[in-house]
Write an enzyme that holds these catalytic residues in place. Structure first.
Site, PDB file in Angstrom:
ATOM      1  N   ASP A  95       0.863  -1.183   0.000  1.00 13.24           N
ATOM      2  CA  ASP A  95       0.000   0.000   0.000  1.00 13.24           C
ATOM      3  C   ASP A  95       0.899   1.232   0.000  1.00 13.24           C
ATOM      4  O   ASP A  95       1.565   1.525   0.981  1.00 13.24           O
ATOM      5  CB  ASP A  95      -0.898  -0.018   1.251  1.00 13.24           C
ATOM      6  CG  ASP A  95      -1.869   1.151   1.247  1.00 13.24           C
ATOM      7  OD1 ASP A  95      -1.693   2.080   0.432  1.00 13.24           O
ATOM      8  OD2 ASP A  95      -2.806   1.126   2.053  1.00 13.24           O
ATOM      9  N   LEU A  96       0.895   1.973  -1.124  1.00 15.24           N
ATOM     10  CA  LEU A  96       1.926   2.993  -1.356  1.00 15.24           C
ATOM     11  C   LEU A  96       2.029   4.006  -0.219  1.00 15.24           C
ATOM     12  O   LEU A  96       3.130   4.381   0.172  1.00 15.24           O
ATOM     13  CB  LEU A  96       1.675   3.728  -2.680  1.00 15.24           C
ATOM     14  CG  LEU A  96       2.779   4.738  -3.061  1.00 15.24           C
ATOM     15  CD1 LEU A  96       4.125   4.048  -3.239  1.00 15.24           C
ATOM     16  CD2 LEU A  96       2.414   5.492  -4.334  1.00 15.24           C
ATOM     17  N   ASP A  97       0.892   4.458   0.312  1.00 19.59           N
ATOM     18  CA  ASP A  97       0.958   5.521   1.309  1.00 19.59           C
ATOM     19  C   ASP A  97       0.820   5.010   2.736  1.00 19.59           C
ATOM     20  O   ASP A  97       0.555   5.775   3.657  1.00 19.59           O
ATOM     21  CB  ASP A  97      -0.097   6.591   0.999  1.00 19.59           C
ATOM     22  CG  ASP A  97       0.355   7.442  -0.171  1.00 19.59           C
ATOM     23  OD1 ASP A  97       1.519   7.323  -0.570  1.00 19.59           O
ATOM     24  OD2 ASP A  97      -0.472   8.201  -0.694  1.00 19.59           O
ATOM     25  N   GLU A  98       0.952   3.696   2.919  1.00 20.80           N
ATOM     26  CA  GLU A  98       0.984   3.153   4.272  1.00 20.80           C
ATOM     27  C   GLU A  98       2.394   2.619   4.511  1.00 20.80           C
ATOM     28  O   GLU A  98       3.330   3.020   3.858  1.00 20.80           O
ATOM     29  CB  GLU A  98      -0.062   2.040   4.409  1.00 20.80           C
ATOM     30  CG  GLU A  98      -1.486   2.516   4.154  1.00 20.80           C
ATOM     31  CD  GLU A  98      -2.112   3.194   5.371  1.00 20.80           C
ATOM     32  OE1 GLU A  98      -1.698   2.840   6.481  1.00 20.80           O
ATOM     33  OE2 GLU A  98      -2.966   4.066   5.193  1.00 20.80           O
TER      34      GLU A  98
END
Lengths: 304, 304, 304, 304
Positions: free
Chosen positions: C246-249
């Site tokens: 998950d790119l922004d996690e």
């Protein structure tokens, strides 16, 4: 006319030390209106005509709403009534919301609380220390937990259970009554954990401040400190905002964060978050009480 | 008239993004004069008459010197010349020092350096990144140490030895010549470790900025970082100030500190102090280049 | 063995100044294992046996995962091989992930970028200034926009269009190839705006750092700066984290915020946010390159 | 043995929330000795032998004095006496100053004051709020000004005039008596404006904390806030330090500054400075009460 005699209330905070020479009485002028040329020229003409001198001036033109905002601190040689007379036609011409307040006059606030003590304690302490320009004629809560703390500071305290719709309506009716009775200018939700009815939100629009915790990123659902801990956030903070019908939304007045690290337990994060809440609420209340916070649609203009 | 054609200089920083609508050209008005009633009224009248609109306004009345200071960012529909015409009689009436500058125009600065690179490097980097609103037509030094760094950033570099009174006089003459030649508006002492002659200080009064380290408490004598380490200070910082004949005194523009602890060696304290110097100097230069710094006797008024 | 000869790479940052006496070579020991009694006792025994001295020591026992984390900076009189020999049986006994690195050795990083320059520029500048303990043998991008900036700093630059699944697969294959070719230890997504494939995320697990903006509260959807402006937030910031699918996690390494106010336009908020991104990414990279960041499930332990 | 029954004193602050699991009792171990190999190994052996687990550990080797400093928070399954037994021979072997304290135990402090209330008020408030891990059995002053404030917080208050050598000697004798009587562990000079005698300084060495204002640069002589205002400083702050015979010197424990600007009057600078003093003193006292402050010659080691 409300009774603002000292006997009726707590000792008030002293007026803020002025930045200019302190001999003449000082006033705070705030103006909100549609932005168009000539506003500053017209206002400054009235001030000159009333033998006034501008000590501080802050202004903002909102490109979003096309509105103009101004706060000035003014020293007046003549009577303040003369200034009011000179300002009146200008306020009418520009359709201004215009207020002229004695600088440093403590505002009368009603504090609503529940069981958490950190915000109430901080407000009471700083009020008594002369560091919060307010008077607190009453603290109301839906639990009796904070009675000893509040009465220790010699502030009247009322608690009323709020269980079910009927008690909630009664509590809110009592809030409105207390506002009338004590001539309240600002309501502070100091971790009052109940959702206000839309009617009360509407009645208090622009004069009720709430506080809640804030995280990067935000966390939905129960126990946000646990979620923040699991995610390993490095900053936790708080947001103070005007109340709208959505309890945790509304125009933001102030935000703060502080640094945490991997070694903080959930309990410690909560404690640190509570410190941030108390600090952030206090700052928002101080600025509101000094006429530094003006509404611009969904946003605030804060002249710090 | 100086040649400010792009060919003659480094690419300049873009104008700062305005806070209002960006369509009309913007100007920065600064005014310093004796404080008396009617100043704001008169100025705002001239701006209205020139079809201008005040986007930002900051003012200060100094109780110490009785002087009035104002900075306004103005959007003008008409030609700027019209505004100048309207302002001229007001400036004369109030005996104002009045300046009207295009907002965002990069100021031309001369950098004087010695062997330490941290401040020069920081200025060159941020200038090139468009984050410092200046042009740097020349860096001069009393050593050749920084030639590679400066030329890497495609800025002309001159070094001249400054040993003894004669070479010092020659260097200072060359500084004055370069100021003339490059139409310099501001001189930056970026850790230029020589004491300027009283004559040069006088010639550069109010337009020469120096940077030095700062401690709580202050330390006199050689190797202050060693003294700070021995005393176990917890904060070290830097001060940027206008140059007067006393090299490390003069009206303060900006100060910063950062936290250190027992584990920092003398070398690490020095490195951290240098970061503070670079940051503090850069902020002072930025504000000066944006007409935000005005002199009030031994103090500055900084409209941030 | 990778070729780390100076000719093949940029001049590296100097080793960080040690806090102890600088005569002996220094090493950084990191240990992660299940927490149980006797770990410190065993490790310190090995260090004593190798004629070593512990200069700095930080440890953490995670109550969530039951794991133990330690970072020590060690001065060794004897050969480092002796210390490795003494540590080996302890590592085996406690099932440790144990690393022993030369203190200050610059790590080899691959930077992935897109068109935004603020993070790339900041990394290149601080690397060159000796303030970022890394070597950058290559910057790769999916656009050619940053070529001039990167080559100005004398770092090789490759751009490959990434449109559609095929080009994306090719780009990612090239990334893996470059990692091999340049002996890369850490991959930095410096505003590389593409979503990595789950396979690449997996391959880079624990050694790939991403940066994104952060707000209180968070905003979903396009143009978060516009949303932040409409809501009138008072703080905006950035988060650096390890990349997961998950790119922004992914586990957070560092977060920062800075204060904004009503007068900031959307464009100014974006500019300020970009400064925060650059700063936050640089700090995360610095700490990772100094073996200060260890993974603890969904969280990081950062020994600052 | 001192009587530490709750009846004799104010309600104490709760133990700080531990970062580890909270089931077992926790202890704080501090060690100061000459730095040599094997210290950590020996101590960790004793802890293992007493069925203990190290939750937090901080250490420092001073290159200036050659001394070693350690603070550990330890969870013990067995009785603390067993740990003391195991540590005793190690303390002897390495000539250690070794202390083992129950984590979170509030320290007994004596507060000395004069007429200024800001520091005393802040200490009393935070003690009562459970945010300062101390008990305050007595406040002594050389004026009666603060009686109401102190007694409002239900803390005993004594004032004795200190005019001339004789009264000063009497006051100091009473201080020593009160230290004995109330089993005082730490003396706090909360703006006690008298110079202590060399004998009292000596008697209180390492257990008496003073607070004073701090400026960049420092100012000598009377009315430093006026001097700071005249110079136009941008930061003002405070320094907390252990008392030595020179009242405003001594090993620094903590320093803070805050930003001011041209608009602050001398009175406002003083008020802001007093906030910094209260905050800085409170932090220093908190850390001292948590065994986080160790002396290293003219410096302190602060394990925050």
């Amino acid at each position: 006319m409300p009774d603002r005699s000292p006997a009726a209330t707590l000792p008030s905070a002293p007026p803020a030390a002025p930045s200019g020479s302190a001999q003449l009485p000082q006033w705070v002028l705030t103006v909100v209106c549609e932005d168009r040329p000539g506003i500053v020229h017209a206002l400054s003409g009235a001030i000159v005509a009333a033998d006034g001198n501008i000590l501080e001036s802050q202004q903002f033109s909102s490109p979003d709403t096309g509105r103009f905002f101004l706060r000035q601190q003014i020293e007046i040689g003549a009577d303040a009534e003369l200034l009011r007379e000179k300002l009146a036609p200008i306020a009418q011409r520009f359709a201004m919301e215009l207020q002229l307040e004695e600088a440093g006059r403590p505002r009368r606030v009603l504090v609503l609380a529940s069981t958490a003590e950190h915000c109430v304690r901080d407000l009471l302490f700083h009020q008594r220390a002369g560091q919060l320009p307010v008077e607190i004629p009453l603290v109301m809560a839906n639990h009796d937990t904070l009675r000893e703390l509040v009465e220790f500071h010699r502030v009247p305290f009322e608690s009323h259970p709020v269980k079910g719709a009927e008690q909630k309506a009664e509590f809110e009716a009592r809030v409105l009554e207390a506002i009338e009775e004590h001539d309240i200018e600002l309501v502070i939700l100091a971790r009052y954990m109940q959702i206000l009815s839309p009617e009360l939100c509407e009645a208090l629009s622009g004069r009720c401040i709430n506080i809640h915790h804030s995280f990067l990123p935000g966390f939905k659902g129960a126990n946000p400190y646990r979620q923040a801990h699991e995610r390993g956030v490095k900053l936790i903070g708080a947001t103070a905002h005007f109340v709208t019908s959505d309890l945790d939304e509304g125009p933001i007045i102030e935000q703060n964060v502080t640094r945490v690290d991997h070694a903080h337990s959930v309990a410690q994060l909560r404690e640190i978050g509570q410190d941030q809440e108390a600090l952030t609420l206090r700052r928002a209340v101080t600025w509101a009480a000094q006429s530094r916070v003006l509404l611009d649609g969904t946003r605030t203009v804060v002249f710090r």
